[in-house]
Design an enzyme around this catalytic site. Sequence first.
Site, PDB file in Angstrom:
ATOM      1  N   ARG A 158      13.528   5.327  62.613  1.00 51.54           N
ATOM      2  CA  ARG A 158      14.421   6.627  61.498  1.00 51.54           C
ATOM      3  C   ARG A 158      15.707   6.607  61.567  1.00 51.54           C
ATOM      4  NH1 ARG A 158      10.136  11.251  63.543  1.00 51.54           N
ATOM      5  NH2 ARG A 158      10.377   9.995  65.419  1.00 51.54           N
ATOM      6  N   HIS A 164       4.422  30.220  51.839  1.00 50.80           N
ATOM      7  CA  HIS A 164       5.621  28.362  52.322  1.00 50.80           C
ATOM      8  C   HIS A 164       7.163  30.150  52.068  1.00 50.80           C
ATOM      9  CE1 HIS A 164       2.101  27.232  50.137  1.00 50.80           C
ATOM     10  NE2 HIS A 164       2.440  26.119  51.142  1.00 50.80           N
TER      11      HIS A 164
END
Length: 757
Positions: free
Chosen positions: A15, A696
């Site tokens: 990554r 959220h």
Amino acid sequence: MKTSIIGYPRIGGLRELKFASEKYFRREITQEELESEARKIRLYNLNIQKDSGIDLIPSNDFSYYDGVLDTAFLFGAVPARYTELGLSELDTYFAAARGYQGEKGDVKALAMKKWYNTNYHYMVPEIDDDTQIRLSGSKPFDLFTEALENGVKTRPVIVGAYTFLKLARYKGEKKAADFAAQTAKAYADLLDRFAGLGAEWVQFDEPSLVKDMTAEDIKLFVSLYEKILPGKKSVKVLLQTYFGDVRDCYKEICALDVDGIGLDFTEGRKTFDLVFNNGFPKGKVLFAGVVNGKNIWRNDYAKTCLTIEGIKDKASEIVISTSCSLLHVPCTLRNETKLPDNIRKHFAYAEEKLTELAEIRKIVESEHPRETSEYQRSVSLHTEVRSGTNEAVREKVAKLTDKDLVRLPEFAERERIQKERFGLPLFPTTTIGSFPQTAEVKKTRKAFRSGEISAEEYDRFIEKKIADCVALQEKIGLDVLVHGEFERNDMVEYFGECLDGYIFTEKAWVQSYGTRCVKPPVIWGDISRAKPMTVRWAKYAQSLTKKPMKGMLTGPVTILNWSFPREDISLKESAFQIALAIREEVLDLEANGISVIQVDEAALREKLPLRRSDWREDYLDWAIPAFRYVHSGVRPETQIHTHMCYSEFADIIRDIDDMDADVITFEASRSDLAILDVLRENNFRTEVGPGVYDIHSPRIPSKDEIKTAIGKMLGRIPASKLWVNPDCGLKTRGIEETVPSLENLVAAAREARNENS
Ligand code: GLN
Ligand code: ZN
């Protein structure tokens, strides 16, 4: 025969791109440093493909964030609110990808959407009436040149014109067709530029062609390509499709003046028949997607050979390729240090798939394909009896009858019994399950995992968190409580770790969006419940309160959809195996005094087939029964809840009702409550808790705002069926906003109650 791939993962085996980008976002490294990391990854990918024997290597499959966003920037379809910030080119791009908040302004990111039936997400391009689509960027040319300078003439990959126009969101009056002429011109200009650079092939990705297409869609597609292709000069055009078959437009594709057609023989149910029955146009190259780009298992060469042999005489030239970009699998097995050999030998990540392509070429080109060592090795791998078979589970699943999938008595009778049992007030309040996972919770779990603290210490910590959470909910005055899910890292991983049949990898990261990656667990063997998974915590939590405590489980479809599934048994079979395990947990919770049990199906929609005509047979016909099996054995007075993280289920509303839960909670606050009309029109019988506020965002919703939401809901849902709750779990929220939000929620429900009784 030659070999190729559609695209390669770009995050790097460890990554690297993610970490470099995040450092760049934090201003810890410069743009040059980020670019140099990116170049390293690209050159590594180039070389590994070359060394593995890939003949036709793609470029421009690299992206700093997302390939669709790259395409929008390439063609100047960038909303002014980003360009007007006056940032550098790269930062303008990141502003569109992630939003920007700083001294130059405050803008939200573009919308993000799921990429077909994968867990990858793309940025939705925005087009308004005065957007001018024209070739304005240089990234594909730069990357082509970079690869050329490193000795490889690559095939640049661009999202195709049709797919690009289909994915865009139109903000004004104009629609896709109104932009067809300028879009075609932009793509023709692109081909012209590549001709000048000496490219041999250009690949246009057109996954939208595997979806259901209307006559109008087909017209748009054909008209685009009729305008683009005359400009191609010396460049050959590969029209690449994936994620299914192109049954609606195969004829039209074949008639186009393209030089190559890429078809998906893995996921495209009808691809083989299309080619076999209709033939393949002379003089064009068939890029045959035979190596699965979505899963991590070794290719079954016997099957692949049969496919290639079946189409060999149809096409004058075949290139052996992947079914889709390898973006959807992890990079390399090299970094997996803990997989036992007997399991590892079944795995193929992106890098290993490259070798497979070369081996397949060798096999099909040899005089006696079935005598090659590669072929024989594959056959023995795929015929050997794998570890992890559980006869008892198989037998139970095989013996299931329709009766096992039906909960009795039927809904209305249960509803009556449960109203009596629980005596809940009108508009009962509850939450979706998790409470804030504070830094303290994460730190303690880490300490436990690394052995710094003992299991007893960890358990005591979790108990304390649960006790605090229960006390808090009682104080706030919620009606149906939860234990808070502090023991869980993730709603699928937690269960995977408790189930036999799962394997966990170390580095099998797959890009989900931007710098976010996921590491799906792998279903290796038959799934069974080794031991109770949640009972201990649920029981403890229930012992602290007289109010009903919800048991919290993840459902079989979600567990399956967020894992790498097996290929040696059907998805349906895996779903029922998981359902059996969750069912045992449900019954265990019930036997231990838990009267309300929630089975989350957050990802139910995730793997809904792209074509509506495949929905039932390929998916819903087993997914919904698998859920029903989870709870069909409970007593009438046990209340089953389910939860979904979205409200886009107008088109599967009957199926949702058919899951036969007693209560469903879902996201509604961000979708202007449109779903509620659909519920009413369909006489939805399950009780519903359409989330009254958006978890959220850190914003605290006021009591009045929540009351207004409840009022709107009441216009469409019978009062006796309405629950009041947030729209998802609170795990990502801070405690500071959670407490006042829930206090306002309870106050709003109470007021509404008084006014309506
Ligand atoms: N019960 C889970 C939670 O509250 C549900 C999570 C989800 O829907 N994604 O965290
Ligand atoms: Zn949710």
